[in-house]
Design a protein around this motif. Structure first.
Motif: not given
Ligand SMILES: [Fe+2]
Length: 423
Positions: A321-323, A328-330, A359-361, A421-423
């Protein structure tokens, strides 16, 4: 782009006489030299030789742009935007890549729009910044004053600021032209860390100059079946006091814009296909910057391509999980298997919005489920912005309204394999 190119007819010495062929002993008319340069002529530039005076216009009118207004992402919410719901099959034939774009997300640095197009665009130039148009599906011919490209699925088409060009979709294929349009307010280039101090792509970069396609120019009006003296409208996007600081103007030229007999320099449009991106992999999870392909001012473009994944005996292939606290991640999901997003609704044509400050993951179950997986079959394009993005009318129209709850208990569990993997 530091890679020097010389195309068509240019004089041996810059800023010297360059003439059309004469008749008898009479010298031909001079071509009109234009220096097109970035950053106040302190960065990359090209010299173009025109048949006509490049500043000529015989009319100007307002071009009413599609809705460029934006709405803050407040309260702060991860979102799932279903881009494939933005256009009906009936409208494709009358939609073009330039005037038909619908604004999905935007801020003061970059705007992301989407178009599904079957009609040729008008002549166009973006006076605000470079464009990176990712071809999700379909094919097109892109004609520019530097020359033309045939583009197709997986191509990033990089068009420098103020380059006059148009998009002509190839119709009749299995898929219409689907264009994911990233409009910068700056320039778009390979990351500086991929480049030598003189601009060559280094050995550790995931692509090199051989992977870039240059224009097959020069391209003149008569080569596209047009009259060189044909009066032509050019749509110009430029800075102004409209929503997002963006407005449009239509200039009428008394001639056809394809009038460049030759050019040389380091500033020109080019194409890079995502399949030529060589993924960087390791024993343990590689950090997101390993996936970077381009950058602009206050944003980066990354891509996630099919690849073998982490091979440490105790590796966890999906990310922690990452912050991403400054971004902003699109993520635009183009192809592959998104089993790890089960329960989230994510699929091909989806955009996830993971805003900074949250955070997201992976979705629940995906971390355990990824252990032992040897390869990811995925293709996604990510734009990370350092300033918050706001929602455009297109983004609001196809927001599923459910995604923010997809990590909560009771959400769907991911199946092993095919993990994203990411996102
Ligand atoms: Fe991400």
């Amino acid at each position: 782009m530091a890679h020097y190119q010389a195309v068509g007819s240019i004089p041996p010495k810059r800023h010297t006489q360059h003439r059309r062929p004469g008749q008898g002993d009479a010298p031909g008319e001079l071509y009109y030299e234009e220096l097109m340069g970035e950053e106040g002529f302190s960065s990359d530039s090209s010299l173009l030789y025109h048949r006509n005076i490049p500043s000529t216009t015989v009319g100007a009118a307002v071009w009413e742009l599609p809705d460029q207004s934006t709405t803050p992402n407040h309260p702060l919410t991860p979102r799932h935007l279903k881009l494939h719901e933005l256009f009906d099959a009936e409208t494709v034939g009358t939609t073009d890549v330039v005037t038909g774009r619908r604004l999905v997300l935007g801020n003061g640095d970059v705007r992301i729009s989407y178009a599904v197009a079957g009609a040729p665009s008008p002549w166009y130039r973006n006076g605000i910044g470079d464009e990176c148009v990712y071809v999700e599906r379909g094919a097109a011919r892109v004609e520019t004053v530097f020359g033309a490209f045939d583009v197709a699925e997986g191509d990033y088409v990089i068009i420098p600021r103020a380059t006059t060009h148009r998009w002509i979709p190839v119709v009749g294929g299995d898929e219409p032209l689907r264009a994911y349009c990233i409009e910068a307010n700056s320039h778009i280039a390979p990351p500086k860390r991929y480049l030598s101090k003189y601009g060559q792509l280094l050995e550790h970069a995931p692509y090199c100059e051989r992977d870039l396609r240059q224009p097959d120019g020069p391209l003149l009006a008569e080569q596209v079946g047009a009259d060189p003296d044909e009066q032509t409208d050019v749509y110009i996007k430029h800075r102004g006091n409209g929503p997002g600081g963006v407005v449009g103007t239509l200039h009428t030229l008394p001639f056809h814009p394809l009038d460049v007999v030759g050019w040389d320099g380091c500033l020109y449009p080019y194409v890079f296909n995502v399949r030529d991106f060589e993924p960087i992999t390791g024993r343990i999870h590689q950090p997101p910057p390993a996936h970077q392909v381009f950058e602009g001012w206050n944003f980066v473009i990354c891509n996630f391509v099919p690849r073998k994944v982490d091979y440490h005996p105790l590796a966890i292939p999906v990310p922690y999980y990452h912050s991403n606290v400054d971004s902003d991640e699109i993520m635009f999901y183009v192809d592959g298997d998104y089993e790890a997003r089960k329960g989230s609704g994510i699929g091909k044509g989806s955009v996830s919005v993971h805003p900074g400050g949250h955070a997201h993951g992976p979705q629940p179950g995906a971390t355990e489920g990824s252990i032992g997986v040897e390869a990811f079959d995925e293709l996604a394009v990510m734009v990370d912005t350092f300033r918050p993005l706001e929602l455009g009318e297109g983004g609001i129209a196809v927001d599923d309204g459910l995604y923010a709850m997809s990590w909560s208990k009771g959400a769907g569990r991911a199946a092993p394999g095919g993990a994203h993997s990411e996102g």
